[in-house]
Design a protein around this motif. Structure first.
Motif, PDB file in Angstrom:
ATOM      1  N   HIS A  37       0.812  -1.132   0.030  1.00  0.00           N
ATOM      2  CA  HIS A  37      -0.014  -0.140   0.124  1.00  0.00           C
ATOM      3  C   HIS A  37       0.874   1.291  -0.178  1.00  0.00           C
ATOM      4  O   HIS A  37       2.098   1.061   0.261  1.00  0.00           O
ATOM      5  N   ARG A  38       0.234   2.281  -0.202  1.00  0.00           N
ATOM      6  CA  ARG A  38       0.743   3.715  -0.023  1.00  0.00           C
ATOM      7  C   ARG A  38       1.486   3.821   1.252  1.00  0.00           C
ATOM      8  O   ARG A  38       0.773   3.246   2.100  1.00  0.00           O
ATOM      9  N   SER A  46       4.363  -1.168   3.439  1.00  0.00           N
ATOM     10  CA  SER A  46       4.424   0.003   2.863  1.00  0.00           C
ATOM     11  C   SER A  46       5.071   0.114   1.609  1.00  0.00           C
ATOM     12  O   SER A  46       6.142  -0.607   1.454  1.00  0.00           O
ATOM     13  N   GLU A  47       4.667   0.823   0.474  1.00  0.00           N
ATOM     14  CA  GLU A  47       5.296   0.692  -0.800  1.00  0.00           C
ATOM     15  C   GLU A  47       6.821   1.269  -0.728  1.00  0.00           C
ATOM     16  O   GLU A  47       7.696   0.592  -1.488  1.00  0.00           O
ATOM     17  N   ASP A  93      -3.892  -3.629  -5.331  1.00  0.00           N
ATOM     18  CA  ASP A  93      -2.662  -2.810  -4.965  1.00  0.00           C
ATOM     19  C   ASP A  93      -1.457  -3.587  -5.390  1.00  0.00           C
ATOM     20  O   ASP A  93      -0.243  -3.138  -5.785  1.00  0.00           O
ATOM     21  N   TYR A  97       0.854  -0.885  -6.971  1.00  0.00           N
ATOM     22  CA  TYR A  97       1.945  -0.281  -6.267  1.00  0.00           C
ATOM     23  C   TYR A  97       2.980  -1.252  -6.370  1.00  0.00           C
ATOM     24  O   TYR A  97       4.179  -1.201  -6.666  1.00  0.00           O
TER      25      TYR A  97
END
Length: 328
Positions: A37-38, A46-47, A93, A97
């Motif tokens: 995720h962003r 976390s990206e 995602d 991502y």
């Protein structure tokens, strides 16, 4: 403190990562991810951290697809310092991502698709539980089957784990009834389709990513615990997923991924049905000394936001700790 953590804490400043990498160069690391995720989103990897992990893999290790690793192992040309990146489920995602980062780094992953999810027929039951807990106005409630009172203000994550763990122990139809009763108890209306944060990747997105090197495998059709199904249900889950992947992607997948993938989630009977459905390999969700020893129980390391744990897995400290524990 575990043996793994102790070795890492003492040895890292002294060059233990380099030494461990050399000592474990014949041990393939098959990594398991779920969501990216962003940065700042409370669920998933976390990206930014994921990007750093992919850079480290690409810089210092021999990155293969799972199919390539299996072929090299079968051919007797086993590569040193091999790393494979796999993703389960097929959330949106992955395409938004995760895959762009891997494409940028030249890493070709394997995505295990829950076909009913990607096809828009359903959304995943762990997400239904998460959604209910996140959207209720009820702070505290009891569940007879768990014999405990759950307080969402104090520890919502613990509540999710306890409820999900219970769902792993019951039959598929019982789970559906239980989750509906949970929604009533929490006074939440269940959406008929996945809410935005829980939506799947699309078939078209998968097709486009395959053009850039994505490998695809099956993760069942509806993500049930396979040991909780009767023979007809089990056969249907395995064959329906394989057939839908062939229909939508024009590929015959050889690799299956057990939903949840722990030791209690599959057995010899399930392996037999996986083989009968036309699969040649299957992956689990826990590590082992020799991850390629059994074609229908290939072992993987679960990866999350913890960079210390990532380094332990990547450089072989986790494998050395596992070896030490097995020798005790």
């Amino acid at each position: 403190m575990t043996i793994n953590s102790l070795i890492y804490k003492i040895g890292r400043p002294l060059g233990a990562l380099k030494l461990s990498k050399r000592l474990t160069r014949k041990h393939p690391r098959i990594l398991m991810y779920h969501r990216v995720h962003r940065s700042g989103y409370k669920y998933g990897l976390s990206e930014d951290i994921f990007r750093e992990q992919m850079r480290r893999i690409k810089k210092s290790f021999n990155v293969l697809t799972l199919e390539e690793l299996l072929f090299e192992n079968y051919s007797g040309r086993f590569p040193e310092n091999a790393v494979v990146v796999t993703f389960d489920d097929g959330y949106y995602d992955f395409s938004k991502y995760a895959f762009p980062i891997m494409k940028e780094e030249g890493i070709r992953p394997t995505l295990f698709i829950t076909t009913g999810f990607v096809n828009g027929d359903l959304w995943l039951w762990p997400d239904k539980i998460r959604y209910a807990l996140d959207n209720t106005c009820v702070d505290e409630f009891g569940i007879d089957q768990i014999s405990t009172v759950l307080n969402l203000k104090l520890d919502a994550e613990r509540a999710w784990h306890l409820i999900s763990d219970y769902c792993l122990t019951i039959k598929n139809h019982e789970k559906e009834v239980f989750i509906r009763s949970l929604y009533r108890k929490l006074e939440v209306k269940m959406p008929t389709t996945p809410p935005r944060d829980y939506r799947p990747v699309s078939w078209n997105e998968v097709r486009e990513m395959m053009k850039d090197g994505l490998d695809v495998g099956s993760h069942s059709h509806s993500h049930p615990i396979l040991t909780k199904l009767n023979e007809g249900e089990l056969s249907d889950e395995l064959k329906k997923s394989k057939e839908l992947i062939l229909k939508e992607l024009k590929v015959t997948t050889r690799i299956f991924c057990y939903p949840n993938g722990q030791r209690t989630d599959f057995n010899d009977k399930v392996k037999e049905y996986v083989s009968d459905a036309g699969y040649q390999y299957a992956v689990s969700a826990f590590p082992a000394m020799n991850p390629l020893a059994c074609p229908f129980e290939l072992n993987r390391y679960s990866i999350d936001n913890n960079m210390d744990n990532f380094e332990k897995v990547l450089y072989g400290l986790s494998f050395l700790a596992l070896k030490a524990e097995n020798n005790l």
